[in-house]
Motif scaffolding. Structure first.
Motif, PDB file in Angstrom:
ATOM      1  N   THR A 114       5.557  -1.580  -8.558  1.00 11.13           N
ATOM      2  CA  THR A 114       4.337  -1.763  -7.926  1.00 11.13           C
ATOM      3  C   THR A 114       3.750  -3.148  -8.327  1.00 11.13           C
ATOM      4  N   ASN A 134      -9.404   1.262   2.441  1.00 14.70           N
ATOM      5  CA  ASN A 134     -10.369   2.006   1.180  1.00 14.70           C
ATOM      6  C   ASN A 134     -11.385   1.008   1.248  1.00 14.70           C
ATOM      7  N   ASP A 137      -4.808  -1.655  -8.116  1.00 10.32           N
ATOM      8  CA  ASP A 137      -4.291  -0.263  -7.648  1.00 10.32           C
ATOM      9  C   ASP A 137      -4.142  -0.466  -6.012  1.00 10.32           C
ATOM     10  N   ARG A 164       0.988  -1.126  -0.113  1.00 14.19           N
ATOM     11  CA  ARG A 164      -0.124  -0.120   0.013  1.00 14.19           C
ATOM     12  C   ARG A 164       0.765   1.203  -0.076  1.00 14.19           C
ATOM     13  N   ARG A 165       1.897   1.386   0.767  1.00 16.51           N
ATOM     14  CA  ARG A 165       3.000   2.313   0.834  1.00 16.51           C
ATOM     15  C   ARG A 165       3.889   2.684  -0.055  1.00 16.51           C
ATOM     16  N   GLY A 217       3.836   5.721  -3.206  1.00 19.39           N
ATOM     17  CA  GLY A 217       4.158   6.930  -2.539  1.00 19.39           C
ATOM     18  C   GLY A 217       5.491   6.954  -2.025  1.00 19.39           C
ATOM     19  N   HIS A 253      -3.846   1.508  -3.656  1.00 22.93           N
ATOM     20  CA  HIS A 253      -4.587   2.710  -2.978  1.00 22.93           C
ATOM     21  C   HIS A 253      -6.070   2.149  -2.772  1.00 22.93           C
ATOM     22  N   SER A 275      -7.864  -1.949   9.575  1.00 23.25           N
ATOM     23  CA  SER A 275      -8.070  -1.555   8.304  1.00 23.25           C
ATOM     24  C   SER A 275      -9.673  -2.131   7.868  1.00 23.25           C
TER      25      SER A 275
END
Length: 250
Positions: free
Chosen positions: A91, A172, A165, A71-72, A75, A167, A200
């Motif tokens: 990724t 989410n 993705d 997830r990180r 970024g 993110h 989460s």
């Protein structure tokens, strides 16, 4: 199963009122990394990233949660000056490496006691059951098809696994909303409950507008994390046996 415990009445009331039950995979259904540990997988994946030329910041270089690492990752790579193309490639590679590790891990995953019987019981009561997980869908389907595994006759199309993705991974609400969307008019968030075991999951449920039951697996540390994330203390269960006889939900 024993009769329903008053202690877990909030969870029982949520299940009784729900027409749709969403389930996390790792925890409520099985222990994915029972033999192949998550820490070991994360270490291996960090090594692969390094060999692929990724420059990880210190907070990721020692991270032992492979899902959080994924997830990180975009970024973190951006902060180290990686180009958009490099970020997409690394990724995607990490996603595929993790999926491969999960597919290997589920070969020896340990079934959560009572999971199959509970899910079969929920389906028998007319509940619609779907799996929503940050694990790869292919790994989940592998587990469902494994010799000797029976999980309430859940089929591949009822599995909503990790999106491309990162993110969109939990926290989410994307996976929960996609599962509800697939049900058409039946996918009403107000008549849905999500059973998960991580902070989460608590956040994803809140964002999706669905009720949440925390599955602690009897671990005090997990219970504390769920409570700290905002889970209802009266809607925590240690295991499926806490729900007692599911026929009493009607």
């Amino acid at each position: 199963m024993a009769a329903l415990s008053v202690q877990h009445g909030a969870a029982a009331r949520m299940l009784s009122a729900a027409s749709v039950v969403l389930l996390d995979f790792d925890g409520p259904i099985c222990s994915v990394f029972a033999s192949l540990t998550a820490v070991g997988v994360a270490e291996d994946l960090r090594g692969r990233l390094a060999r692929a030329g990724a420059d990880l910041p210190p907070d990721l270089a020692g991270m032992d949660d492979p899902h959080l690492l994924l997830r990180r990752l975009p970024g973190a790579l951006l902060s180290r000056g990686a180009s958009d193309g490099e970020i997409r490639l690394l990724t995607r590679q990490f996603h595929d490496w993790l999926s491969g590790a999960e597919r290997m891990a589920v070969k020896s995953a340990r079934a959560t006691p009572g999971a199959s019987e509970a899910i079969s019981g929920l389906i028998a009561l007319g509940k619609t059951v779907r799996i929503v997980s940050n694990n790869a869908a292919a790994a989940i389907v592998d587990y469902l098809c494994r010799d000797g595994v029976k999980v309430g006759a859940i089929q591949a199309e009822q599995v909503f696994g990790r999106p491309d993705d990162p993110h969109l991974m939990k926290p989410n609400p994307h996976l929960l909303l996609e599962a509800l969307k697939s049900l058409g008019p039946l996918g009403d968030a107000g008549h849905c409950v999500f059973i998960g075991d991580a902070p989460s999951d608590v956040s994803a449920a809140a964002e999706a507008g669905v009720k949440f039951i925390g599955f602690t697996g009897g671990a005090e540390a997990r219970q504390k994390r769920l409570l700290d994330a905002g889970a209802d203390p009266e809607a925590l269960i240690q295991g499926w046996s806490d729900l007692g006889d599911l026929s009493l939900l009607v």
